[in-house]
Design an enzyme around this catalytic site. Structure first.
Site, mmCIF file in Angstrom:
data_model
loop_
_atom_site.group_PDB
_atom_site.id
_atom_site.type_symbol
_atom_site.label_atom_id
_atom_site.label_comp_id
_atom_site.label_asym_id
_atom_site.label_seq_id
_atom_site.Cartn_x
_atom_site.Cartn_y
_atom_site.Cartn_z
ATOM 1 N N ASP A 111 1.075 -4.530 -6.224
ATOM 2 C CA ASP A 111 1.779 -5.701 -5.705
ATOM 3 C C ASP A 111 2.520 -6.371 -6.850
ATOM 4 O OD1 ASP A 111 0.888 -5.435 -3.061
ATOM 5 O OD2 ASP A 111 -0.899 -6.640 -3.407
ATOM 6 N N ASP A 125 4.377 -4.226 2.232
ATOM 7 C CA ASP A 125 3.813 -5.369 2.953
ATOM 8 C C ASP A 125 4.888 -6.093 3.754
ATOM 9 O OD1 ASP A 125 1.382 -4.791 1.710
ATOM 10 O OD2 ASP A 125 1.699 -6.265 0.118
#
EC number: 3.4.23.36
Length: 150
Positions: A111, A125
């Site tokens: 991330d 995401d």
């Protein structure tokens, strides 16, 4: 089949962005793009959204495989003209596959988008959330149309 192309583009862009972050940043490094608002922060997420269900890699892989199997089964049954639904499914599948690739390789998801008031996330995401939103909107519109014809 355009859904496969959309999913493949999401996976490619997601994996390229993760590779770029991984090869140009050190774990934990944070680069402010807009000070105290938006940073690129390299983190490894062992769970799902918000870090839930940490280290349940096998569970997430199974869920993603079930999602892909459901899409393979149900997609041909979607009547033509449901572009919003089809696009949402393509985004969702691409995002799920993008994150599963990370989980299979390392057990973590990379991330890097960090808005400081929200957990750090990635392109996969965004595709999953956008895809789910499109699917919900498509369902709501269909129900609205059915209600008008009654």
């Amino acid at each position: 089949m355009p859904i496969l192309l959309l999913a493949a583009v999401v996976v490619a862009f997601d994996q390229w962005s993760k590779y770029y972050v991984e090869s140009h940043m050190q774990l934990g490094m944070s680069i402010p793009l807009i000070e105290n608002v938006f940073h690129l922060t390299y983190v490894l997420n062992p769970g799902a959204a918000f870090g839930m269900l940490e280290h349940r890699t096998s569970f997430f892989i199974v869920v993603a495989l079930l999602l892909v199997a459901a899409v393979v089964y149900f997609y041909p049954r979607i009547p033509p003209g449901h572009l919003l639904l089809r696009t949402g499914i393509g985004l969702q599948v691409g995002g799920a596959v993008g994150n599963v690739i990370d989980r299979v390789k390392t057990g973590y998801v990379i991330d890097f988008f960090d808005f400081r008031i929200w957990p750090v996330f990635n392109i996969a995401d965004m595709a999953i959330v956008g895809g789910v939103g499109m699917i919900i909107l498509s369902i709501l519109r269909s129900q609205q149309k059915e209600g008008q014809h009654e």
